[in-house]
Structures are given as structure tokens and as C-alpha cells.
Design an enzyme around this catalytic site. Structure first.
Site, mmCIF file in Angstrom:
data_model
loop_
_atom_site.group_PDB
_atom_site.id
_atom_site.type_symbol
_atom_site.label_atom_id
_atom_site.label_comp_id
_atom_site.label_asym_id
_atom_site.label_seq_id
_atom_site.Cartn_x
_atom_site.Cartn_y
_atom_site.Cartn_z
ATOM 1 N N GLY A 78 0.776 -1.232 0.000
ATOM 2 C CA GLY A 78 0.000 0.000 0.000
ATOM 3 C C GLY A 78 0.806 1.280 0.000
ATOM 4 N N GLN A 79 2.135 1.137 -0.114
ATOM 5 C CA GLN A 79 2.940 2.359 -0.121
ATOM 6 C C GLN A 79 2.621 3.196 -1.352
ATOM 7 O OE1 GLN A 79 7.086 1.195 0.351
ATOM 8 N NE2 GLN A 79 6.445 -0.246 1.936
ATOM 9 N N ARG A 80 2.765 4.494 -1.159
ATOM 10 C CA ARG A 80 2.344 5.427 -2.204
ATOM 11 C C ARG A 80 2.931 5.067 -3.564
ATOM 12 N NH1 ARG A 80 -0.067 10.415 -2.136
ATOM 13 N NH2 ARG A 80 -0.086 10.612 0.109
ATOM 14 N N LYS A 81 4.195 4.674 -3.571
ATOM 15 C CA LYS A 81 4.840 4.399 -4.857
ATOM 16 C C LYS A 81 4.325 3.107 -5.498
ATOM 17 C CE LYS A 81 9.019 1.925 -3.392
ATOM 18 N NZ LYS A 81 8.892 1.693 -1.949
ATOM 19 N N ILE A 82 3.687 2.272 -4.709
ATOM 20 C CA ILE A 82 3.171 1.012 -5.260
ATOM 21 C C ILE A 82 1.726 1.152 -5.731
ATOM 22 C CG2 ILE A 82 2.838 -1.458 -4.788
ATOM 23 C CD1 ILE A 82 4.842 -1.270 -2.580
#
Lengths: 186, 330
Positions: free
Chosen positions: A75-79
Site C-alpha cells: 500500500g505504499q504510495r509508490k506502489i
């Protein structure tokens, strides 16, 4: 070519010889919401050694004669831009929210509304886990539902379930909703 | 219709066993499997690779159907019959993998392992053994560490040489200052050396210290260049003994190092040496009296290390054999 794939899919189902029906479930939410913990809890695995997910995890859970393939994507922003690559043929969306992370309620709401608009998730049932209820600062599920304007969702079935993925509280209730509303209707 | 189905089934199975199908599929898996490990978590790139795999299979099947002149429906109908036939099911697995990520993943992981084992095999066949970094078990030793080890070995080797020179010089000195008792002191030194031979406890740190100590006497080196002095014949005895040992040591260390990196390493070594030089010079300025008594000791350390190193090497080889057996059995 698309038709070939559709057709092939049914053949493959037969070839596998599985009498079990399969359900594709995608587990999404902001980073640190508790998706992987929930996934491991569902699969009855140890939840104490979880690190931030850089890619994705898949677990298959048998449930009421049905095989649930649960895809948990980081769920990280870059993902997040990669999420939409995993939405095809999805039978159910599980969205996890950190109920104690009030600062990011708006952010998580935005991400959810974007998902709801995805073509691939049109009409796909939605189960929201208001996670981390074990924390004293957690907001109640009803409050979160209100904040997300869930009552305005009329194009699909939805449910919000308070839970604590770490100790398993409320997780089974969510699963029961899945069984009653999706598995049995299939 | 039944005959038709049978003919088609055979044709499909034939195609799935033909080079037209097998080669592009094998190419794809071999070229893309390297990122697939058996970690629990999947990488995002797996999905992208899986997507490309689907496209490849789709394209191949499309071509095949066009060539043979059958429709998708016929193809699907015939394929359904495969459910009954277990042997044909295996042939169909690469097709199934298009829609089953887990199956695709395990295919790729398996291929990756196969290639790794093959690589190990080739390395072993070519070099007669595995390089140290591989025999150590899992790749504990990174490329960098390996380099560092080689450098260290080189440093040690040079320190020996230097020590050799210095020793010769010292003997000269002695000869000069006490020419009458030179033979006696020489003999004493020799027996002392032999008696310490059995002492263990060598460490690289010690070696380095020794090296530092050796570097402490640049003045004696200079003296060697003086034309008036000539090394006595007796003095060269123990020195020869040492050099032969050094040579054998050098050989083993050379075998480990690869020719290409040698240049680089020598560069690096020189820098290291210079640093040690500077450091040691500083120290000796502070404690000049300590020099003499410490000097004879290190020589035996250097002898010890070769034995210990050999033991270590033996152990590592053993470990590697075991490991390989396990992996292959698995």
C-alpha cells in the site's frame, strides 16, 4: 484474442479438475493499514514477523467448499499505481483502514473512491475492515463509514466491519459476511 | 465428430510438444526466471512478466490455430478432452500457467533453480572446484569481501617479503657490529625460530600488526643499498628457507586471484601499504625501543597461517559438497 482468453479460462478451470469454485479477492488499503496481517490471520499464520510489503502476497483459503484466492498488494504510495493491474476478474474487494490513523482518513477515502470508479471493479462487492480496534485511539466503524460516505454507494453490496487483525477480533465476522453474501450467491 | 475431436486433440498435443512451441516458451522462461526466488512475497515485476507470458502463449496459439485451420471453439472443445488424459495434462501445463499465477510462479522458480545448479556444475567442471565465495555455503561472501580477502592475502605476502629483506639487513647489521659472534647469534636465532614453530594463535590482525612492525625500519632498508656492505653467506641460510615457503604461499594465493583483477588489486595494495607505512612511522617515532624484540616473532605467525588456511579450505570444500548434495536431493 480476448475471447480466446475467456474461453481458455473455462477450459483451464476444467483442466485443473477442481471441483472447488474459486474466488478472487483483492486486499487493498494504505500502507500500514494491516493488510498483510489480515491476510496472515485469514491463513492462520504467524502475524508477528510482518514487514512492509514491497510487492504482493497471495494466500489461498478454503471456505465453505470454495477456494478464496486472496491477493494482498503493498500500500505504499509508490506502489499504489500498480493496484489497477490486479483488479481484473476480481470477485470481491477488501479495503483495510487503520482506524487510529485519523490524519490519513482523507487520503484513504480518496484512494477508495478512485478504486470504486475503476472499470474492472464495477459492481464488485466491497468489504471494509476498520482495523486496529485494539488501539485506544481507534475511531468506531460507524464513524469511519460516515466519513467515507458509504451510504451513497448504491451500485454494489458493501459492508464495514470493525476488527483487530493482530488478535483476530472481528475477522471471522467479516468472513461470514463474505460467505453469506458472495460465496452462497455464486 | 468424435474422430474429428481425436484428430484435433492429437494435433494440439503434438504442437505442444513441438519445437515451435517448446523453444519460445523455454526461451521466455530462461530469460525471465532470474528474478524469481522462493521468498514468500512476490515482486511486482512477476506480474509484468506473467502478463508478457500470457501474450506470448496467446500469440503462439493464435498462430497455431490459423495454420491448422481450426476455430477457437474447436480448439477449446478438443482441449477439454485433455482433462481425461493425465499425460497430456502435463503437456498442457504451460498453457494453464497463463491463468494461474501461482503455477506460473512455481514454474519460474523451478527454472531459476535449475539454471543455478547448471551454472554451479559448469563452474565446477571448468575450474575443477568451486570458487571460495560459492563453497562458503549461501553467498555469504560478496564480491567485495572476496576482493578484500585477496587484497589481504596479497598484503600478507608482501609483508613476508619485506620481512625477509629486513631480516637479511639485520643480519648484515649484526655482522657488522659484532662480526666475531655472528655465527653464534645466527644459530641461536635459528633454533629459537624452530621452537616457536608450533605456536598457534595467528590472526589476520596479528599479521597486520606484524606487517606494520616490519615497515618500521626504513633506515635499515636504506642501509642495504650502501655499496660497502655485503650479506654474509651464513645469513642467507634461513632467509632461503623462508623464501621457499613464501613462494609456495604465493602460488596458492595466485591461484585464487584472477588475472584481470590483479592490476587493480596491486594499485589498491600500494595505497594500503602506504597508509600502513605512514601509520607505522608515526608509531615508531614514539616507541623506537620496542622494535627489536617484537620483530622475530611474526615470522612464525606467517608460517602458521598457511597451515591454518589449508585446514579452512578443506573445511569449506567439505561444506560445499554437503550443500550441493542437499540442494540436488531437494
Amino acid at each position: 484474442m480476448g475471447e480466446v482468453q475467456k474461453g481458455l479460462f473455462s477450459v483451464i478451470e476444467k483442466l485443473k479438475g477442481t471441483t472447488e469454485q474459486e474466488l478472487r479477492i483483492v486486499l487493498l488499503g494504505l500502507d500500514n493499514a494491516g493488510k498483510t496481517t489480515l491476510l496472515k490471520q485469514l491463513a492462520s499464520e504467524d502475524v508477528n514477523t510482518i514487514t512492509p510489503t514491497q510487492g504482493f502476497n497471495i494466500k489461498s483459503v478454503s471456505c465453505d467448499g470454495m477456494k478464496l484466492n486472496v491477493w494482498d498488494i503493498g500500500g505504499q504510495r509508490k506502489i499504489r499505481p500498480f493496484w489497477k493491474k490486479y483488479l481484473e476478474n476480481t470477485d470481491l474487494l477488501i479495503y483495510v483502514i487503520d482506524s487510529a490513523d485519523k490524519k490519513r482518513f482523507e487520503e484513504t477515502g480518496l484512494e477508495l473512491s478512485e478504486l470504486i470508479d475503476e472499470e474492472n471493479l464495477k459492481g464488485v462487492p466491497l468489504l471494509i475492515f476498520a482495523n486496529k480496534q485494539d488501539l485506544a485511539t481507534a475511531s468506531p466503524a460507524s464513524e469511519i463509514a460516515e466519513g467515507l460516505n458509504l451510504h451513497t454507494y448504491r451500485d454494489r453490496e458493501w459492508q464495514i466491519q470493525a476488527c483487530s487483525a493482530v488478535d483476530g477480533e472481528g475477522v471471522q465476522d467479516g468472513m461470514n459476511w463474505i460467505i453469506n453474501n458472495i460465496v452462497k450467491k455464486k | 465428430m468424435a474422430d474429428d475431436g481425436e484428430w484435433m486433440l492429437e494435433s494440439i498435443a503434438g504442437y505442444l510438444s513441438s519445437p515451435d512451441w517448446i523453444i519460445p516458451i523455454a526461451d521466455f522462461t530462461e530469460n525471465n526466471c532470474s528474478v524469481f526466488d522462493d521468498e514468500d512475497e512476490n515482486k511486482l515485476t512477476y506480474t509484468e512478466i506473467h502478463q508478457r507470458y500470457k501474450q506470448l502463449v496467446e500469440r503462439l496459439l493464435d498462430n497455431y490455430m490459423q495454420e491448422v485451420g481450426i476455430t477457437e471453439e474447436q480448439f477449446l472443445e478438443a482441449s477439454s478432452a485433455l482433462t481425461v488424459n493425465k499425460t497430456l495434462q502435463a503437456v498442457f501445463q504451460p498453457v494453464l500457467a497463463t491463468h494461474d499465477f501461482q503455477m506460473f510462479r512455481s514454474l519460474m522458480v523451478q527454472k531459476n533453480m535449475e539454471l543455478q545448479l547448471q551454472a554451479l556444475h559448469v563452474i565446477k567442471e571448468r575450474n575443477g572446484g568451486l570458487p571460495e565465495c560459492l563453497t562458503d555455503g549461501v553467498d555469504v561472501m560478496s564480491e567485495l569481501e572476496k576482493k578484500e580477502m585477496n587484497i589481504l592475502q596479497e598484503v600478507l605476502r608482501r609483508s613476508k617479503e619485506e620481512y625477509e629483506l629486513e631480516k637479511a639487513d639485520r643480519i648484515q647489521e649484526k655482522d657488522e657490529t659484532a662480526s666475531t659472534s655472528s655465527s653464534l647469534s645466527e644459530a641461536l636465532l635459528g633454533t629459537a625460530c624452530d621452537s616457536v614453530n608450533g605456536i598457534n594463535g595467528t590472526s589476520q590482525e596479528n599479521e597486520l600488526k606484524e606487517y606494520g612492525v616490519l615497515k618500521t625500519s626504513p633506515p635499515s632498508c636504506e642501509r642495504k643499498t650502501l655499496p660497502a656492505l655485503r650479506p654474509p653467506v651464513k645469513g642467507s641460510g634461513p632467509a632461503d628457507h623462508m623464501t621457499s615457503e613464501i613462494l609456495s604461499d604465493c602460488d596458492s594465493s595466485r591461484r585464487l586471484t584472477d588475472e584481470e583483477g590483479l592490476q587493480q588489486r596491486t594499485e589498491y595494495l600500494k595505497q594500503q601499504r602506504d597508509k600502513l607505512h605512514a601509520l607505522k612511522r608515526d608509531q615508531t617515532l614514539k616507541t623506537p625501543t620496542e622494535r627489536a624484540p617484537v620483530a622475530p616473532d611474526p615470522r612464525h605467525h606467517t608460517q602458521e597461517i598457511s597451515v591454518e588456511e589449508k585446514k579452512k579450505l578443506q573445511k569449506r570444500k567439505h561444506l560445499a559438497e554437503k550443500l550441493k548434495e542437499e540442494v540436488i536431493k531437494k
